[in-house]
Design a protein around this motif. Sequence first.
Motif, PDB file in Angstrom:
ATOM      1  N   THR A  96       0.840  -1.192   0.000  1.00  0.00           N
ATOM      2  CA  THR A  96       0.000   0.000   0.000  1.00  0.00           C
ATOM      3  C   THR A  96       0.875   1.241   0.000  1.00  0.00           C
ATOM      4  OG1 THR A  96      -1.777  -1.136   1.182  1.00  0.00           O
ATOM      5  CG2 THR A  96      -1.763   1.267   1.294  1.00  0.00           C
ATOM      6  N   LEU A  97       1.991   1.148   0.695  1.00  0.00           N
ATOM      7  CA  LEU A  97       2.983   2.220   0.732  1.00  0.00           C
ATOM      8  C   LEU A  97       4.339   1.596   1.009  1.00  0.00           C
ATOM      9  CD1 LEU A  97       3.024   5.428   0.667  1.00  0.00           C
ATOM     10  CD2 LEU A  97       3.333   5.282   3.136  1.00  0.00           C
ATOM     11  N   PHE A  98       5.355   2.058   0.301  1.00  0.00           N
ATOM     12  CA  PHE A  98       6.727   1.575   0.488  1.00  0.00           C
ATOM     13  C   PHE A  98       7.611   2.815   0.495  1.00  0.00           C
ATOM     14  CE2 PHE A  98       9.769  -2.054  -1.050  1.00  0.00           C
ATOM     15  CZ  PHE A  98      10.607  -1.793   0.018  1.00  0.00           C
ATOM     16  N   MET A  99       8.229   3.103   1.651  1.00  0.00           N
ATOM     17  CA  MET A  99       9.040   4.307   1.814  1.00  0.00           C
ATOM     18  C   MET A  99      10.456   3.931   2.248  1.00  0.00           C
ATOM     19  SD  MET A  99       6.332   6.851   3.732  1.00  0.00           S
ATOM     20  CE  MET A  99       7.491   8.223   3.769  1.00  0.00           C
ATOM     21  N   VAL A 100      11.430   4.680   1.729  1.00  0.00           N
ATOM     22  CA  VAL A 100      12.836   4.448   2.060  1.00  0.00           C
ATOM     23  C   VAL A 100      13.501   5.778   2.368  1.00  0.00           C
ATOM     24  CG1 VAL A 100      15.054   3.556   1.255  1.00  0.00           C
ATOM     25  CG2 VAL A 100      12.929   2.440   0.516  1.00  0.00           C
ATOM     26  N   GLY A 101      14.262   5.805   3.445  1.00  0.00           N
ATOM     27  CA  GLY A 101      15.067   6.970   3.770  1.00  0.00           C
ATOM     28  C   GLY A 101      16.537   6.599   3.779  1.00  0.00           C
ATOM     29  N   THR A 102      17.397   7.447   3.220  1.00  0.00           N
ATOM     30  CA  THR A 102      18.838   7.200   3.246  1.00  0.00           C
ATOM     31  C   THR A 102      19.560   8.445   3.751  1.00  0.00           C
ATOM     32  OG1 THR A 102      19.129   7.891   0.929  1.00  0.00           O
ATOM     33  CG2 THR A 102      18.747   5.544   1.343  1.00  0.00           C
ATOM     34  N   ARG A 103      20.697   8.204   4.372  1.00  0.00           N
ATOM     35  CA  ARG A 103      21.512   9.298   4.918  1.00  0.00           C
ATOM     36  C   ARG A 103      22.978   9.027   4.628  1.00  0.00           C
ATOM     37  NH1 ARG A 103      22.058  11.025  11.351  1.00  0.00           N
ATOM     38  NH2 ARG A 103      23.577  12.693  11.017  1.00  0.00           N
ATOM     39  N   THR A 104      23.670  10.023   4.116  1.00  0.00           N
ATOM     40  CA  THR A 104      25.085   9.888   3.791  1.00  0.00           C
ATOM     41  C   THR A 104      25.920   9.853   5.072  1.00  0.00           C
ATOM     42  OG1 THR A 104      24.702  11.181   1.781  1.00  0.00           O
ATOM     43  CG2 THR A 104      26.989  10.870   2.461  1.00  0.00           C
ATOM     44  N   PRO A 105      26.832   8.893   5.230  1.00  0.00           N
ATOM     45  CA  PRO A 105      27.673   8.836   6.430  1.00  0.00           C
ATOM     46  C   PRO A 105      28.442  10.138   6.635  1.00  0.00           C
ATOM     47  CG  PRO A 105      27.900   6.820   5.150  1.00  0.00           C
ATOM     48  CD  PRO A 105      27.107   7.770   4.306  1.00  0.00           C
ATOM     49  N   THR A 110      27.284  13.035   7.380  1.00  0.00           N
ATOM     50  CA  THR A 110      26.527  14.242   7.043  1.00  0.00           C
ATOM     51  C   THR A 110      25.187  14.209   7.765  1.00  0.00           C
ATOM     52  OG1 THR A 110      25.257  13.462   5.130  1.00  0.00           O
ATOM     53  CG2 THR A 110      27.551  14.091   4.742  1.00  0.00           C
ATOM     54  N   ASP A 111      24.410  15.262   7.565  1.00  0.00           N
ATOM     55  CA  ASP A 111      23.100  15.373   8.211  1.00  0.00           C
ATOM     56  C   ASP A 111      21.987  15.434   7.177  1.00  0.00           C
ATOM     57  OD1 ASP A 111      21.709  15.446  10.617  1.00  0.00           O
ATOM     58  OD2 ASP A 111      21.503  17.633  10.572  1.00  0.00           O
ATOM     59  N   ASP A 112      22.230  14.876   5.993  1.00  0.00           N
ATOM     60  CA  ASP A 112      21.222  14.955   4.931  1.00  0.00           C
ATOM     61  C   ASP A 112      20.188  13.841   5.069  1.00  0.00           C
ATOM     62  OD1 ASP A 112      22.558  12.684   4.146  1.00  0.00           O
ATOM     63  OD2 ASP A 112      23.092  13.388   2.151  1.00  0.00           O
ATOM     64  N   THR A 166      19.841  19.113   5.261  1.00  0.00           N
ATOM     65  CA  THR A 166      20.048  18.859   6.689  1.00  0.00           C
ATOM     66  C   THR A 166      18.824  18.138   7.225  1.00  0.00           C
ATOM     67  OG1 THR A 166      19.122  21.029   7.292  1.00  0.00           O
ATOM     68  CG2 THR A 166      21.515  20.891   7.002  1.00  0.00           C
ATOM     69  N   MET A 167      18.998  17.396   8.291  1.00  0.00           N
ATOM     70  CA  MET A 167      17.900  16.605   8.842  1.00  0.00           C
ATOM     71  C   MET A 167      16.744  17.511   9.237  1.00  0.00           C
ATOM     72  SD  MET A 167      17.052  13.461   9.337  1.00  0.00           S
ATOM     73  CE  MET A 167      18.670  12.687   9.163  1.00  0.00           C
ATOM     74  N   PRO A 168      15.568  17.312   8.649  1.00  0.00           N
ATOM     75  CA  PRO A 168      14.437  18.190   8.944  1.00  0.00           C
ATOM     76  C   PRO A 168      13.858  17.915  10.328  1.00  0.00           C
ATOM     77  CG  PRO A 168      13.733  16.393   7.539  1.00  0.00           C
ATOM     78  CD  PRO A 168      15.234  16.252   7.673  1.00  0.00           C
ATOM     79  N   ASP A 169      13.162  18.917  10.879  1.00  0.00           N
ATOM     80  CA  ASP A 169      12.409  18.658  12.102  1.00  0.00           C
ATOM     81  C   ASP A 169      11.059  18.062  11.712  1.00  0.00           C
ATOM     82  OD1 ASP A 169      10.831  20.798  11.188  1.00  0.00           O
ATOM     83  OD2 ASP A 169      11.752  22.233  12.561  1.00  0.00           O
ATOM     84  N   ALA A 170      10.256  17.725  12.682  1.00  0.00           N
ATOM     85  CA  ALA A 170       8.997  17.035  12.424  1.00  0.00           C
ATOM     86  C   ALA A 170       8.064  17.858  11.548  1.00  0.00           C
ATOM     87  CB  ALA A 170       8.314  16.679  13.745  1.00  0.00           C
ATOM     88  N   LEU A 223      13.289  10.022  12.635  1.00  0.00           N
ATOM     89  CA  LEU A 223      13.824   9.811  13.978  1.00  0.00           C
ATOM     90  C   LEU A 223      14.895   8.724  13.991  1.00  0.00           C
ATOM     91  CD1 LEU A 223      10.534  10.011  16.082  1.00  0.00           C
ATOM     92  CD2 LEU A 223      12.387  11.689  16.001  1.00  0.00           C
ATOM     93  N   GLU A 224      14.686   7.675  13.226  1.00  0.00           N
ATOM     94  CA  GLU A 224      15.646   6.578  13.221  1.00  0.00           C
ATOM     95  C   GLU A 224      16.972   7.001  12.593  1.00  0.00           C
ATOM     96  OE1 GLU A 224      15.942   1.872  11.872  1.00  0.00           O
ATOM     97  OE2 GLU A 224      13.994   2.879  12.018  1.00  0.00           O
ATOM     98  N   LEU A 225      16.893   7.729  11.490  1.00  0.00           N
ATOM     99  CA  LEU A 225      18.119   8.187  10.843  1.00  0.00           C
ATOM    100  C   LEU A 225      18.808   9.285  11.645  1.00  0.00           C
ATOM    101  CD1 LEU A 225      17.115   8.201   7.064  1.00  0.00           C
ATOM    102  CD2 LEU A 225      18.683   6.629   8.224  1.00  0.00           C
ATOM    103  N   ALA A 226      18.034  10.169  12.264  1.00  0.00           N
ATOM    104  CA  ALA A 226      18.613  11.244  13.090  1.00  0.00           C
ATOM    105  C   ALA A 226      19.323  10.673  14.296  1.00  0.00           C
ATOM    106  CB  ALA A 226      17.523  12.225  13.510  1.00  0.00           C
ATOM    107  N   ALA A 227      18.861   9.537  14.802  1.00  0.00           N
ATOM    108  CA  ALA A 227      19.461   8.940  16.004  1.00  0.00           C
ATOM    109  C   ALA A 227      20.697   8.130  15.673  1.00  0.00           C
ATOM    110  CB  ALA A 227      18.440   8.055  16.698  1.00  0.00           C
ATOM    111  N   GLY A 228      20.984   7.947  14.402  1.00  0.00           N
ATOM    112  CA  GLY A 228      22.060   7.063  14.002  1.00  0.00           C
ATOM    113  C   GLY A 228      23.414   7.409  14.599  1.00  0.00           C
ATOM    114  N   ASP A 229      23.745   8.687  14.612  1.00  0.00           N
ATOM    115  CA  ASP A 229      25.063   9.098  15.111  1.00  0.00           C
ATOM    116  C   ASP A 229      25.175   8.992  16.622  1.00  0.00           C
ATOM    117  OD1 ASP A 229      25.843   9.599  12.562  1.00  0.00           O
ATOM    118  OD2 ASP A 229      25.500  11.764  12.639  1.00  0.00           O
ATOM    119  N   ARG A 230      24.037   8.831  17.322  1.00  0.00           N
ATOM    120  CA  ARG A 230      24.069   8.795  18.785  1.00  0.00           C
ATOM    121  C   ARG A 230      24.089   7.364  19.306  1.00  0.00           C
ATOM    122  NH1 ARG A 230      20.139  12.838  17.832  1.00  0.00           N
ATOM    123  NH2 ARG A 230      18.414  11.492  18.493  1.00  0.00           N
ATOM    124  N   ARG A 231      24.030   6.389  18.397  1.00  0.00           N
ATOM    125  CA  ARG A 231      23.999   4.990  18.841  1.00  0.00           C
ATOM    126  C   ARG A 231      25.408   4.446  19.044  1.00  0.00           C
ATOM    127  NH1 ARG A 231      19.150   2.548  14.990  1.00  0.00           N
ATOM    128  NH2 ARG A 231      17.473   3.740  15.950  1.00  0.00           N
TER     129      ARG A 231
END
Length: 275
Positions: A192-201, A203-205, A224-228, A267-275
């Motif tokens: 019904t919906l298929f979404m993908v997010g990618t982020r360059t190592p 960076t904050d894109d 840059t990583m958008p807010d909500a 949220l998952e991609l934004a948290a990546g650098d903090r893991r």
Amino acid sequence: MDLNTVTGVVRRPPDRPGADWQEGDGWLAGGTWLFSVPQPGLSRLVDLTALGWPSAEACETGLRIGATCTIRDLYELAPQLDWGASTLLRTGCEAFLASFKVWNSATVGGNICLSLPAGPMITVTVALEATYTLWAADGSERTVDAADFVTGDHVNILEPGEILRHIDLPADALRKRCVHRRFSLTRLGRSTLFMVGTRTPGTDDLLLTLTAGTTHPIRLAFDTMPDAETMRRGIDSVPDEAWFADPNGTPEHRRHLARHFAEEIRLELAAGDRR
């Protein structure tokens, strides 16, 4: 299904099969869709599998997938690749509503050229910033961005006699961090919906790709990583006419899912650098 309008099959086409193209011809690769419904406009089939195109070739610059690569071959290749985002290749294969027999014959190029909203090979290649190489009947070729190929439900930019030869996934995109969300009414059902997010190592894109819920792929790019709120505005910027309607979901339902999944991906991609 018997195609009773077909009166000829080209078993051994030339290396550039479009050279002999004529009105009423159809390209035959896996044939999983071609033989599933009537094809009243076809009078001859051109068998591409006889050309022996390589399934996939990896090199320093990325991954080249032949248009006749089967879904099974791509699925088995994915674990051999050391790029982080290559896991999306298996995810895309698993998004097919298909039996093992279809997996063994359906092709990557066939799924792309069928150009249905829920085509998982469209999702994967657009999200991984692929380019498609197209061969024209006059011997020329052109390279197009995967995001520009599908223009609507079962509609694409192919000209008569033009063929998809291969798909190139750049190494830079394959090295990105990748997160996906997929919704279907049943566990193995059509997306019904298929979404993908990618982020360059480093960076904050963020590059967000929406498919299945829209008539053609939609990509939203953020430097840059958008807010909500910015992310929500991005989803709401998708034109009303681009949202798809079928028994699997209304446009309103799909937009709601997109807002929800986009925030989870952000949220998952934004948290990546903090893991």
